[in-house]
Motif scaffolding. Structure first.
Motif, short mmCIF file in Angstrom:
data_model
loop_
_atom_site.label_atom_id
_atom_site.label_comp_id
_atom_site.label_asym_id
_atom_site.label_seq_id
_atom_site.Cartn_x
_atom_site.Cartn_y
_atom_site.Cartn_z
N LYS A 186 74.38 16.06 -26.55
CA LYS A 186 75.30 16.81 -25.70
C LYS A 186 74.69 18.18 -25.39
N THR A 187 74.93 18.65 -24.17
CA THR A 187 74.43 19.98 -23.79
C THR A 187 75.43 21.04 -24.22
N GLY A 188 75.05 22.32 -24.09
CA GLY A 188 75.94 23.45 -24.37
C GLY A 188 76.37 23.47 -25.81
N ASN A 189 77.69 23.67 -26.01
CA ASN A 189 78.17 23.72 -27.39
C ASN A 189 78.66 22.35 -27.86
N GLY A 190 78.38 21.36 -27.07
CA GLY A 190 78.78 20.01 -27.47
C GLY A 190 80.03 19.58 -26.75
N ALA A 194 78.24 26.60 -20.32
CA ALA A 194 78.50 27.74 -19.43
C ALA A 194 77.15 28.19 -18.90
N THR A 195 76.99 28.19 -17.60
CA THR A 195 75.70 28.55 -17.02
C THR A 195 75.88 29.56 -15.89
N VAL A 260 84.53 32.07 -23.39
CA VAL A 260 83.15 32.31 -22.96
C VAL A 260 82.90 33.80 -23.07
N THR A 261 81.81 34.15 -23.78
CA THR A 261 81.48 35.57 -23.88
C THR A 261 80.33 35.87 -22.93
N LEU A 262 80.54 36.86 -22.07
CA LEU A 262 79.47 37.26 -21.16
C LEU A 262 78.97 38.63 -21.59
N GLY A 263 77.66 38.86 -21.39
CA GLY A 263 77.10 40.18 -21.71
C GLY A 263 76.37 40.71 -20.49
N GLY A 264 75.97 41.96 -20.53
CA GLY A 264 75.24 42.56 -19.42
C GLY A 264 76.19 43.00 -18.31
N SER A 271 78.59 34.47 -10.25
CA SER A 271 79.53 33.51 -10.85
C SER A 271 78.87 32.74 -11.99
N PHE A 272 79.72 32.26 -12.86
CA PHE A 272 79.27 31.47 -14.02
C PHE A 272 80.09 30.19 -14.06
N GLY A 273 79.41 29.08 -14.17
CA GLY A 273 80.13 27.80 -14.16
C GLY A 273 80.39 27.29 -15.57
N VAL A 274 81.56 26.70 -15.76
CA VAL A 274 81.88 26.03 -17.03
C VAL A 274 82.10 24.55 -16.70
#
Lengths: 398, 630
Positions: A186-190, A194-195, A260-264, A271-274
């Motif tokens: 599985k990708t991500g956290n399973g 979030a990309t 989802v934690t975003l930084g910067g 945009s960020f996709g989930v």
């Protein structure tokens, strides 16, 4: 009763035959250490011994099966251990590449090392067992299952999993196919990934993600879009706003049971996709990481892209490590049950052998006693005959 | 004075005869069939001499045999039974030894065969383990064949012994009728006095005959003996004999039957139940042939179950497995006595329902009947014997080429030839089907959590077995096969199509697809090898209740029990026979001590009579002297 001389002779000869027959039978018993040599001497025991012998032979065959599975699982365990350490090295390299102080050239070197690890992984995935069969090919054990490709590696095996019978009611798989070990990760956290969108202009980087309420997350896709540098809104796949808020660097955004934690510093319009996790081959994960590392960075935007790519890669490597651990734990469990079964069957075989022995083996003490009795009887009857044979009235005539 | 001479000379002659009889007894003490003789003395008719009657000495009235017909009959019967059991024992012990030897025995061969499948399951692509499996299969076939060869050799031995026994019976019959004639003549010549020696000889021949078959005798008033075999077949009627001969069994030319040798010869095997000949016939029908049938039943069961499993898998070349064992079809033989030319053929349709029996199909007065050939009980059947509607009974299908003539009979032997004909049908180890024929896979793009089982073959004969089939979920609760109508989904339920069966479990998502296809390239698959190895515990015989291994075990126990029973009966009959011999000998045997005592007795009597003669002589001398001196 009137007895004639020829009758005495006849009866003696017939008694002699019987006695010598018995004696020869006892001798044969002693010579063969068997209480019976033909079924007619003890039909019930003969049937039971045949049955026990079959069960014994079967049990010994199960042991041979177990040993064969043990060898194959040992090979797999060893290969999986090496996969784990290769993935661990790769993870270390990814972390190293993620620090801001690494130059482009250094990253290219790191990418080269990752490439090495990639070929190590492929060669581990193509491990053969002692009989020359590929252990990660499923049922297709005679064709090399993995070959490197531009996007990772192709899998030409199947999803078969061979079983080996180790006792009357127990079968264990003697391996795992390549799809389960290397492909179906599985990708991500399973649960979800979030990309960052490809066209982002800010430096926003995806950090930690988690599912806070499994019941609330139904596997949908969402988009976190920034309407301003510090304002975001979350929309679902039908473009309905689920939640919105003010962006703070490093603060978790929660919606629909996930965080989802975003930084910067994302820019307006970023945009960020989930999306729900999908299966991805570990080779694709590594290939994506290598490709990302090979891209030159330096600008804040490209740094953020690199950071995002490495984070995605790290997540996927962690998933691969976890998957490998799970498979390896299964292998360990199977090896354990084989060991347990071998000890159980060991004592079962002792039991069977003693049952066979008790039915079939000769009781020497009683056999020797019988032999003595029979010898004595034979001697006595011979003596008795020679005495009676000497009696005749004719001797006294004349 | 002349009386004393007459009396003494008569006594000397009588005692001389008595001494001769005693000497004859001593001389024949060990002659088989000799019956102790004793002299019968009577007083001579007295001579009236005035008022007193003075005895006139001793006369020999005859020489009698110490013979008791009942005891002799008892001995003959017991000899018949003993010879019968001894003949049976010969073959039951042979069989006992054949199946009892563990090394190289059938049981070991069968077990090794299943173990070899396990080894192939461990390393399905290894040429070595496959070769070993083929070797194990060949050794199973060889084991069946070897046992069958030994049993057939026993049958051949029985044939030659039947022939020899029949010849001997004919010789004995001829000798008895000759003796009958001599006895009749001799009795007439000797004024009604039977010739003891000839009667002894005849009784001895009867005794010899009783070892070959059960005998009953009746004596005619003229002294000749009528001899009947078994349940009443006359062998000797006074001076005439019936000759016997051997003829091939009407259904099986390799097995000889006993028949009368007249032009309308009649098979009398059925009425010969005792003696060596009876024992030989019983050994064949109760020991050897049933064992062949039972072995054959196991061979047929093994071949059928193994072949079905072979057909359900793929070999190393990706082909559906070919039959591993070939086994001969059931025998369906028309009786040689049939008047029609109809032929029968039989095939096995259901191995589980098969028995180790032989069947007799008869057609009489427009009606068919099917019976168990061994005991004649009726067997239920369906159909009318045509190819379209064959007779079906006990797992068999029987087809007749045409309607037979009334009275025609056919013997159906489903398993008799199987053990002798089983052989391996493939020679290349790569043809052993270790892999499953189909594989079921979930598409990589599936998003649901449903899993599919690897797929099993339920009907290897389905032509579409290896055709690729797609199961697509239209919704999480419905699916369609190859785009067909929507079907409700039940987790874990069997989905059966084109001869295969799969189970889908878990929660699928709409659009998920599963593919069932030929297991191409799956040379490392061992599913079929596992199933083959597991067949050792699968009940395939007797209506699906007994496994091959268990059937072999039961055969060993059965043959052992039979041999034990015959051994016990033979030992008991030996004791009975010893008793009968003792009884007969105690009446008719010669006791030398007794004869010695008799010799003394007759010697003394002879000496005394001689003395009387001497005294008579001196009396006469005295008289002469008195007359001379007077």
């Amino acid at each position: 009763m009137r007895v004639t001389q020829s009758l005495l002779q006849l009866n003696f000869v017939s008694a002699l035959n019987t006695l010598e027959g018995n004696l020869s039978h006892t001798q044969n018993q002693i010579a063969t250490n068997l209480s019976f040599t033909t079924p007619s001497e003890n039909p019930v025991a003969a049937g039971a011994v045949d049955n026990y012998n079959q069960t014994l032979s079967q049990s010994q065959q199960y042991d041979a099966n177990a040993n064969s599975a043990q060898t194959r699982l040992g090979t797999e365990d060893n290969a999986l251990g090496q996969v784990q350490s290769a993935l661990q090295s790769l993870r270390d390299l990814a972390l190293q590449a993620n620090s801001g102080t690494v130059s482009n050239q250094n990253r290219v070197d790191i990418a080269a090392q990752a490439q090495q690890i990639q070929s190590t992984l492929v060669s581990l995935a193509n491990t053969k067992d002692g009989t020359g069969e590929y252990i990660f090919g499923g049922y297709a054990t005679q064709a090399q299952p993995f070959a490197l490709s531009a996007t990772g590696a192709t899998y030409s095996g199947d999803t078969g999993q061979r079983l080996v019978q180790i006792s009357a009611g127990q079968s264990v798989p003697d391996g795992d196919n390549g799809a389960v070990v290397f492909n179906d990760i599985k990708t991500g956290n399973g649960t979800f990934t979030a990309t960052a969108a490809g066209g982002n202009t800010g430096t926003g980087v995806v950090g930690a993600t988690s599912v806070t309420d499994p019941a609330a997350y139904a596997g949908g896709s969402y988009t976190i879009s920034f309407t301003a540098a510090n304002a975001y809104q979350v929309k679902d796949s039908s473009n309905t706003v689920v939640t919105s808020g003010t962006y703070t660097d490093g603060q978790a955004i929660s919606f629909a049971g996930v965080q989802v934690t975003l930084g910067g510093a994302p820019a307006s319009g970023d945009s960020f996709g989930v999306a729900p996790s999908s299966n991805q081959s570990v080779f694709t994960t590594v290939q994506n990481l290598i490709t990302a590392l090979q891209q030159p960075a330096g600008s804040s935007g490209s740094n953020a892209k690199l950071g995002n790519a490495i984070n995605v890669g790290l997540n996927n490597i962690d998933q691969a490590l976890e998957n490998t651990s799970t498979v390896r734990a299964n292998v360990g469990g199977r090896l354990n049950s084989i060991t347990t079964q071998l000890s159980v069957s060991g004592s079962q075989q002792i039991q069977l052998k003693s049952s066979i022995a008790s039915l079939q083996s000769l009781d020497y003490a009683s056999a020797i006693t019988t032999l003595n009795e029979q010898t004595t009887t034979l001697q006595a009857s011979m003596q008795a005959f020679s005495i009676t044979k000497g009696l005749s009235l004719f001797k006294f005539l004349g | 004075v002349s009386d004393v001479f007459g009396i003494s000379v008569g006594a000397l002659q009588a005692f001389q005869a008595a001494i001769n009889v005693t000497s004859n007894n001593v001389a024949n003490a060990n002659t088989p069939g000799y019956v102790k003789e004793s002299i019968n003395l009577v007083t001579a008719p007295p001579q009236a001499s005035g008022v007193v009657s003075i005895g006139n000495g001793v006369l020999v009235s005859g020489i009698s045999r110490s013979f008791n017909q009942a005891t002799a009959d008892q001995l003959n019967n017991s000899q018949s039974s003993l010879a019968q059991l001894t003949a049976q024992q010969t073959y039951s012990s042979q069989l006992d030894n054949i199946v009892g030897t563990t090394a190289g025995g059938l049981s070991t061969a069968v077990q090794n065969y299943y173990n070899a499948w396990s080894n192939v399951a461990n390393t399905p692509t290894s040429a070595a383990t496959r070769q070993a499996l083929l070797g194990a299969a060949q050794s199973v076939a060889a084991s069946f064949q070897r046992t069958s060869t030994q049993l057939n050799a026993a049958n051949a031995d029985i044939n030659s012994r039947i022939t020899a026994d029949v010849q001997q019976i004919n010789t004995l019959g001829a000798s008895i009728s000759t003796l009958n004639k001599q006895i009749v003549i001799s009795t007439a010549q000797n004024g009604g006095q039977a010739p003891n020696e000839l009667i002894d000889q005849r009784d001895q021949l009867i005794s010899n005959l009783s070892k070959l078959t059960a005998v009953t005798t009746t004596t005619d008033s003229n002294g000749s003996l009528n001899v009947f075999l078994g349940t009443g077949q006359p062998l000797v009627l006074q001076g005439n004999t019936t000759t016997l001969t051997t003829v091939p069994n009407p259904f099986n030319a390799s097995q000889l039957e006993v028949s009368t040798s007249t032009s309308a010869g009649r098979v009398i095997s059925g009425s010969i139940t005792s003696g060596e000949l009876g024992g030989l016939l019983a050994a064949r029908s109760q020991i050897i042939n049933p064992a062949l049938n039972q072995l054959g039943q196991i061979a047929v069961g093994l071949a059928a179950s193994v072949n079905t499993q072979q057909n359900s898998g793929l070999d190393l070349n990706g082909q559906l497995g070919a039959n591993l064992f070939a086994v001969g079809a059931p025998l369906a033989t028309a009786s040689s006595a049939n008047t029609g030319a109809t032929t029968a053929s039989a095939s096995i349709t259901n191995v589980g329902a098969l028995t180790a029996n032989d069947y007799l199909l008869s057609y009489k007065g427009g009606a068919y009947s099917l019976t168990n050939a061994a005991d004649g009980t009726a067997v239920a059947f369906t159909g009318n014997g045509t190819a379209g509607s064959p007779f079906v009974a006990d797992g068999l299908s029987i087809v007749l080429s045409a309607t037979p003539a009334s009275g025609d009979q056919f013997l159906i032997q489903p398993t008799a030839q199987a053990a002798g004909s089983i052989a391996t049908a493939i020679t290349n180890p790569s043809q052993l089907a270790a892999a499953g024929a189909v594989k079921a896979t979930a598409a990589a793009s599936n998003t649901g959590a449903a899993t599919i089982s690897s797929g099993t073959v339920v009907d290897p004969t389905n032509a579409n077995l290896l055709t690729t089939t797609t199961i697509q979920f239209l919704t999480p609760t419905t699916y369609s096969i190859n785009g067909g109508a929507a079907q409700p989904y039940t987790a874990g339920a069997n989905i059966t199509q084109s001869g295969w069966q799969v189970q889908i479990a878990g929660t699928p998502a709409a659009g998920d697809t599963f593919t069932i296809q030929k297991n191409a390239g799956g040379t490392g698959d061992n599913r079929n090898a596992l199933l083959s190895a597991n067949q050792q515990t699968q009940p395939v015989l007797f209506g699906g209740t007994v496994s091959i291994n268990a059937a072999v075990g039961a055969l060993i126990t059965g043959i052992g029990s039979q041999a034990q029973q015959i051994n016990t009966a033979q030992a008991a009959q030996t004791a009975v026979n010893t008793q009968a011999v003792n009884n007969q000998q105690s009446i008719s045997g010669v006791n030398l001590d007794e004869e010695a005592a008799n010799l003394l007795k007759w010697q003394e009597a002879y000496q005394a009579s001689a003395k009387a003669l001497q005294i008579g002589s001196s009396l006469f001398q005295s008289l002469l002297t008195a007359v001379q001196s007077a």
